[in-house]
Design a protein around this motif. Structure first.
Motif, PDB file in Angstrom:
ATOM      1  N   LEU A   1      25.900   5.477  38.476  1.00  0.00           N
ATOM      2  CA  LEU A   1      25.321   5.445  37.348  1.00  0.00           C
ATOM      3  C   LEU A   1      25.299   6.984  36.542  1.00  0.00           C
ATOM      4  CD1 LEU A   1      23.228   4.381  35.141  1.00  0.00           C
ATOM      5  CD2 LEU A   1      21.332   4.985  36.756  1.00  0.00           C
ATOM      6  N   LYS A   2      25.861   6.634  35.326  1.00  0.00           N
ATOM      7  CA  LYS A   2      25.849   8.179  34.726  1.00  0.00           C
ATOM      8  C   LYS A   2      25.080   7.864  33.182  1.00  0.00           C
ATOM      9  CE  LYS A   2      27.723  11.846  32.754  1.00  0.00           C
ATOM     10  NZ  LYS A   2      27.372  13.239  33.337  1.00  0.00           N
ATOM     11  N   VAL A   3      24.103   8.977  33.277  1.00  0.00           N
ATOM     12  CA  VAL A   3      23.239   9.135  31.923  1.00  0.00           C
ATOM     13  C   VAL A   3      23.908  10.028  31.168  1.00  0.00           C
ATOM     14  CG1 VAL A   3      21.056   9.107  31.070  1.00  0.00           C
ATOM     15  CG2 VAL A   3      21.218   7.692  33.316  1.00  0.00           C
ATOM     16  N   PHE A   4      24.124   9.763  29.894  1.00  0.00           N
ATOM     17  CA  PHE A   4      24.552  10.618  28.870  1.00  0.00           C
ATOM     18  C   PHE A   4      23.994  11.286  28.465  1.00  0.00           C
ATOM     19  CE2 PHE A   4      27.440   6.643  28.707  1.00  0.00           C
ATOM     20  CZ  PHE A   4      28.391   7.182  29.661  1.00  0.00           C
ATOM     21  N   ALA A   5      24.117  12.705  27.758  1.00  0.00           N
ATOM     22  CA  ALA A   5      23.368  13.738  27.336  1.00  0.00           C
ATOM     23  C   ALA A   5      23.134  13.382  25.730  1.00  0.00           C
ATOM     24  CB  ALA A   5      23.955  15.259  27.416  1.00  0.00           C
ATOM     25  N   HIS A   6      23.928  12.411  25.189  1.00  0.00           N
ATOM     26  CA  HIS A   6      23.729  11.974  23.831  1.00  0.00           C
ATOM     27  C   HIS A   6      22.472  11.385  23.399  1.00  0.00           C
ATOM     28  CE1 HIS A   6      27.890  12.912  23.730  1.00  0.00           C
ATOM     29  NE2 HIS A   6      27.996  12.117  24.530  1.00  0.00           N
ATOM     30  N   GLY A   7      22.073  11.450  22.022  1.00  0.00           N
ATOM     31  CA  GLY A   7      20.983  10.564  21.648  1.00  0.00           C
ATOM     32  C   GLY A   7      20.617  10.968  20.215  1.00  0.00           C
ATOM     33  N   GLN A   8      21.177  11.736  19.458  1.00  0.00           N
ATOM     34  CA  GLN A   8      20.875  11.995  18.073  1.00  0.00           C
ATOM     35  C   GLN A   8      21.892  11.471  17.323  1.00  0.00           C
ATOM     36  OE1 GLN A   8      20.570  16.390  17.637  1.00  0.00           O
ATOM     37  NE2 GLN A   8      20.116  16.599  19.578  1.00  0.00           N
ATOM     38  N   GLY A   9      21.430  11.209  16.224  1.00  0.00           N
ATOM     39  CA  GLY A   9      22.417  10.595  15.091  1.00  0.00           C
ATOM     40  C   GLY A   9      22.261   9.140  14.749  1.00  0.00           C
ATOM     41  N   GLY A  10      23.175   8.376  14.092  1.00  0.00           N
ATOM     42  CA  GLY A  10      23.030   7.109  13.846  1.00  0.00           C
ATOM     43  C   GLY A  10      23.599   6.294  15.178  1.00  0.00           C
ATOM     44  N   GLY A  11      23.485   4.961  14.714  1.00  0.00           N
ATOM     45  CA  GLY A  11      23.646   3.905  15.871  1.00  0.00           C
ATOM     46  C   GLY A  11      25.221   3.666  15.878  1.00  0.00           C
ATOM     47  N   LEU A  12      25.845   3.824  14.752  1.00  0.00           N
ATOM     48  CA  LEU A  12      27.390   3.416  14.895  1.00  0.00           C
ATOM     49  C   LEU A  12      28.147   4.207  15.932  1.00  0.00           C
ATOM     50  CD1 LEU A  12      29.806   2.201  13.757  1.00  0.00           C
ATOM     51  CD2 LEU A  12      30.170   4.105  12.207  1.00  0.00           C
ATOM     52  N   GLY A  13      28.026   5.386  16.288  1.00  0.00           N
ATOM     53  CA  GLY A  13      28.628   5.949  17.284  1.00  0.00           C
ATOM     54  C   GLY A  13      28.443   5.281  19.027  1.00  0.00           C
ATOM     55  N   PRO A  14      27.325   5.315  19.310  1.00  0.00           N
ATOM     56  CA  PRO A  14      27.079   4.749  20.503  1.00  0.00           C
ATOM     57  C   PRO A  14      27.142   3.279  20.810  1.00  0.00           C
ATOM     58  CG  PRO A  14      24.692   5.268  19.432  1.00  0.00           C
ATOM     59  CD  PRO A  14      25.942   5.852  18.672  1.00  0.00           C
ATOM     60  N   VAL A  15      26.505   2.540  19.447  1.00  0.00           N
ATOM     61  CA  VAL A  15      26.862   1.049  19.799  1.00  0.00           C
ATOM     62  C   VAL A  15      28.380   0.628  19.581  1.00  0.00           C
ATOM     63  CG1 VAL A  15      26.387  -1.186  18.583  1.00  0.00           C
ATOM     64  CG2 VAL A  15      24.485   0.363  19.076  1.00  0.00           C
ATOM     65  N   GLY A  16      29.104   1.428  18.473  1.00  0.00           N
ATOM     66  CA  GLY A  16      30.388   1.117  18.421  1.00  0.00           C
ATOM     67  C   GLY A  16      31.176   1.380  19.558  1.00  0.00           C
ATOM     68  N   TYR A  17      30.872   2.605  20.434  1.00  0.00           N
ATOM     69  CA  TYR A  17      31.618   3.057  21.570  1.00  0.00           C
ATOM     70  C   TYR A  17      31.459   1.893  22.569  1.00  0.00           C
ATOM     71  CZ  TYR A  17      33.092   5.135  25.830  1.00  0.00           C
ATOM     72  OH  TYR A  17      33.597   5.466  26.967  1.00  0.00           O
ATOM     73  N   ALA A  18      30.250   1.653  22.934  1.00  0.00           N
ATOM     74  CA  ALA A  18      29.954   0.601  24.022  1.00  0.00           C
ATOM     75  C   ALA A  18      30.411  -0.749  23.614  1.00  0.00           C
ATOM     76  CB  ALA A  18      28.145   0.801  24.175  1.00  0.00           C
TER      77      ALA A  18
END
Length: 88
Positions: free
Chosen positions: A3-20
């Motif tokens: 399990l890896k928890v990423f250090a990201h969490g700022q900005g809009g939703g396109l980046g994380p949701v688009g990547y996943a």
């Protein structure tokens, strides 16, 4: 399993949701195997992230399995449920 928890969490939703979900039209390259959405609605999650007024908007992570692990769908569902109970 890892399990890896990423250090990201700022900005809009396109980046994380688009990547996943591999739905980001600005992402370079393609994956050999497209992600499979097991739970949740990517559009709703993106909208929720975008609506949060705080600097830190989300947490994200990933489970990784070795080829020999070969978890069943039921085992993956159990892992996700246990992680959600622990985190939330």
């Amino acid at each position: 399993m890892m399990l890896k928890v990423f250090a990201h969490g700022q900005g809009g939703g396109l980046g994380p949701v688009g990547y996943a979900t591999d739905l980001n039209p600005f992402r370079r390259g393609t994956r050999e195997t497209a992600p499979k959405i097991l739970k949740g609605n990517p559009v709703m999650i993106r909208r929720q992230i975008d609506a949060i007024p705080h600097k830190w908007k989300y947490s994200s992570g990933a489970f990784s399995f070795a080829l020999e692990d070969d978890p069943t769908d039921e085992q993956i569902a159990e892992i996700m449920e246990a992680t959600e109970k622990l985190a939330f």
